[in-house]
Each structure stands twice: as structure tokens, then as C-alpha cells.
Design a protein around this motif. Sequence first.
Motif, PDB file in Angstrom:
ATOM      1  N   PRO A   1       0.694  -1.151   0.047  1.00 28.75           N
ATOM      2  CA  PRO A   1      -0.010   0.062   0.117  1.00 28.75           C
ATOM      3  C   PRO A   1       0.826   1.309  -0.033  1.00 28.75           C
ATOM      4  O   PRO A   1       0.638   2.285  -0.587  1.00 28.75           O
ATOM      5  N   SER A   2       1.956   1.117   0.819  1.00 33.37           N
ATOM      6  CA  SER A   2       2.941   2.548   0.691  1.00 33.37           C
ATOM      7  C   SER A   2       3.369   2.727  -0.487  1.00 33.37           C
ATOM      8  O   SER A   2       3.486   3.849  -1.037  1.00 33.37           O
ATOM      9  N   ALA A   3       3.763   1.771  -1.464  1.00 39.49           N
ATOM     10  CA  ALA A   3       4.159   2.008  -2.864  1.00 39.49           C
ATOM     11  C   ALA A   3       3.347   2.684  -3.610  1.00 39.49           C
ATOM     12  O   ALA A   3       3.315   3.411  -4.311  1.00 39.49           O
ATOM     13  N   VAL A   4       2.065   1.941  -3.542  1.00 38.73           N
ATOM     14  CA  VAL A   4       0.805   2.411  -4.442  1.00 38.73           C
ATOM     15  C   VAL A   4       0.588   3.988  -3.976  1.00 38.73           C
ATOM     16  O   VAL A   4       0.144   4.869  -5.057  1.00 38.73           O
ATOM     17  N   ARG A   5       0.761   4.386  -2.519  1.00 40.46           N
ATOM     18  CA  ARG A   5       0.594   5.904  -2.260  1.00 40.46           C
ATOM     19  C   ARG A   5       1.598   6.722  -2.980  1.00 40.46           C
ATOM     20  O   ARG A   5       1.203   7.674  -3.508  1.00 40.46           O
ATOM     21  N   LYS A   6       2.931   6.136  -2.982  1.00 40.38           N
ATOM     22  CA  LYS A   6       3.969   7.115  -3.551  1.00 40.38           C
ATOM     23  C   LYS A   6       3.776   7.120  -5.026  1.00 40.38           C
ATOM     24  O   LYS A   6       4.031   8.250  -5.442  1.00 40.38           O
ATOM     25  N   ALA A   7       3.529   5.923  -5.620  1.00 35.89           N
ATOM     26  CA  ALA A   7       3.561   6.063  -7.196  1.00 35.89           C
ATOM     27  C   ALA A   7       2.297   6.836  -7.470  1.00 35.89           C
ATOM     28  O   ALA A   7       2.462   7.738  -8.542  1.00 35.89           O
TER      29      ALA A   7
END
Length: 387
Positions: free
Chosen positions: A264-270
Motif C-alpha cells: 500500500p505504501s508503494a501504491v500511495r507514493k506511485a
Amino acid sequence: MANNYRMVAKTLFGFEEVLAGELRRLGAIEVENGVRSVSFSGDKGFMYKANLCLRTALKIVKPLRSFKVRNEDDLYDGVKKIRWEDIMRVDSTLAVDAVVHSEKFNHSLYVALKTKDAVVDRFRELKGKRPDVDLKHPDLRINVHIQKDICTISLDSSGSSLHHRGYRTATNIAPINEVLAAGMLLLSGWDGQCDFLDPMCGSGTLPIEAAMIACNIPANINRREFAFEKWIDFDLDLFEKVTESSLNKVREFHHKILAFDKAPSAVRKASDNVRNANLGAYVQVSQQDFFKTEKQGEDKLHMVFNPPYGERLAVDMQDFYGNIGNTLKQEYPGTEAWLITSDMEALKYVGLRPSRKIKLFNGRLESRLVKYEMYAGSKKAKWQPRE
């Protein structure tokens, strides 16, 4: 052309031919490949365009003078002979970067210091005062390159490396360099003519660069500044014309660019970075585990990704890379899949024969960009005898 001069575009190992192609398409002349560099000729407007539009360049430098150096006095004298007063003002700031490949000179910081001394001493003798040094935001960044006994003094027109595109504010654990991402995409033949997927997108660099290539958006349109904007001969009207002309070449894109990540953290950053790049209309980011997905539709799919290597992200290599191969084989027919890894052993676990392997470097890690072709049906079914 009377106003043309030589310039050098620096790049990463393995992208020299790609960069040369970019330069020719932009309109450069006398393009010559080097090692991690390509030299070319153009005018001031072309220098602006090269910085703005090149996807695989790290820096554009403008050579001023080359001369032989046997010792530090030769270096000092050669630098001091340059008419620095025509290039910068006495109240300007400067910084010097040095790269040294020589038996006679083996300390780049000392070479940079000696170069700075020569510049400020010339000003002191001519004007009675000297420019100051500013290592972070200088008005003029001077580049010194010593190869054996030849010293080349250049002006750095870019400033911070051109991989600093300006859109990436949020990064993941192991972000990929934007120039490396763009180069991988261009080497893979990505041209925006089908759907695209990055199944392990991290902070979103590959799908963002893919969208910019597909839409022909200038690579560095989101950058806040270039070093040449502080040069005393900077032509704002010309720069604005070059920018407007480059933006007029942006084209529409009629396919999908998909970005998956299970974190989820990667999806937010992307998602943040896609928004920063103004590409929300083109890139769809979603939280998905690639190993639990399947290809949507019958159309061709172009896939490029940067899976974990085990260097900065801990994974069970045999299991993980085995899953990559199984997912591609079973769930993604009609797909051209490219991935980069520095773990040559892990590639064996994919269980598929790559049709291409290209040597690249991800930072200091020697890596391979490999291509897997997933046919729709078997290879035999693709072949038809001539009638």
C-alpha cells in the motif's frame, strides 16, 4: 552553421546508441558515440532543447578548451588562459567538478581546487576582486576531465543530474534512476502503440517514463531549473520558444498504462508521483499482487519491470523468480516482458529462455535487462506454411 559548437551528453553504460538516436531525432549534427557519452554539434537553442527533451542523458556539457597537462602548473596555466571574464561576472559564484583518469593526477578534489584557484586568480588580477565558491547552487558549474595527459575544461549546462526530473517527491526502498528507467523502455522498443504494465511499480518511475515516451512529453518539463539559466548569455525568449515548440509535439495516447504493487505504501507514493507528473489521465496505479493477476483482453501487452534483487529488498530468490516465470507463462499470453536484475543466479529460477540479454548497470550493480516473449498459443501455432 556559424553558431554551432561541440557539446557532450553524458549517459549510463549501455545507453550510448540509444542517446545517439535521441540526439539525431532532435536534430543534432555530427553525432559521435563515446564511452558513457555522445558528442554532437548544435547551437544555443539546441543545447536548451537537449536538456529539456533527452531521456537518456545525465548531463550536457559545453567544452571550452582542451590542452596537454604533465603537472599541476600546466593545469593551472591552461585554465587561467581561458577568458573567464567573458563567461561569468566577478560577483558570480562558481563550483568545480573534476573527473580524473590519469597516472599524473590521481586526486579529483585537488584538481578541482587547482582549477578554482586559476579562475579566481585571473579575476583578481583583472578586476581586483574574485568570485566566490558555492558548491550547492553556483551561477557557473565548471567541469574538468583529465584523460591521461589531456585536460578538457567544460561548462555544465544542466546542473544537477538530468535524472532529477522534478516529478518524484516520494521514493520507495529501492527506486530506479529515471534515466535508467527511460533507457530500459527505449531499449525494449516501447513506443506507446499498445497497453503497458509494470507489475512491481514501486514509486512509479517506469510507468511515468513510459507515459512520457508514449505522449512525447519532454523528459525534463517538470524540472525547476537548468544550470544554463544562470549563464550571462541566457536567452529567456529563446528558451520559452524551445519549450513551447517541444510541448507542441506532445501527442495523444490511446492505450492503457497500468502500474501494480502489492505494498500500500508503494501504491500511495506511485500515485503521488503520477499526480506530480500530471499524468493521472494516462497511468492507472492499483494495489495488486502480480502473482495473483492475469492479463486482461487479447491485445498485445508490453511489460517492463524492476523486481527485487535481494540487494536492498529481502526476498526468497528461488521462490520469487520462479513465480515470475510461472505467472508470465500461465497468465500473460501475448506479452513481451522485460525485467532488469543484478542477480544472474535468480534468472535461472524464472524457468524461461530469454530472447535477449543486455548488459546495464543499476547504480554500481552490473545487471542484465532480459526479454521474455510470451506467445498467444504455442510457437507452432504462430507459424503458417507458405501456400
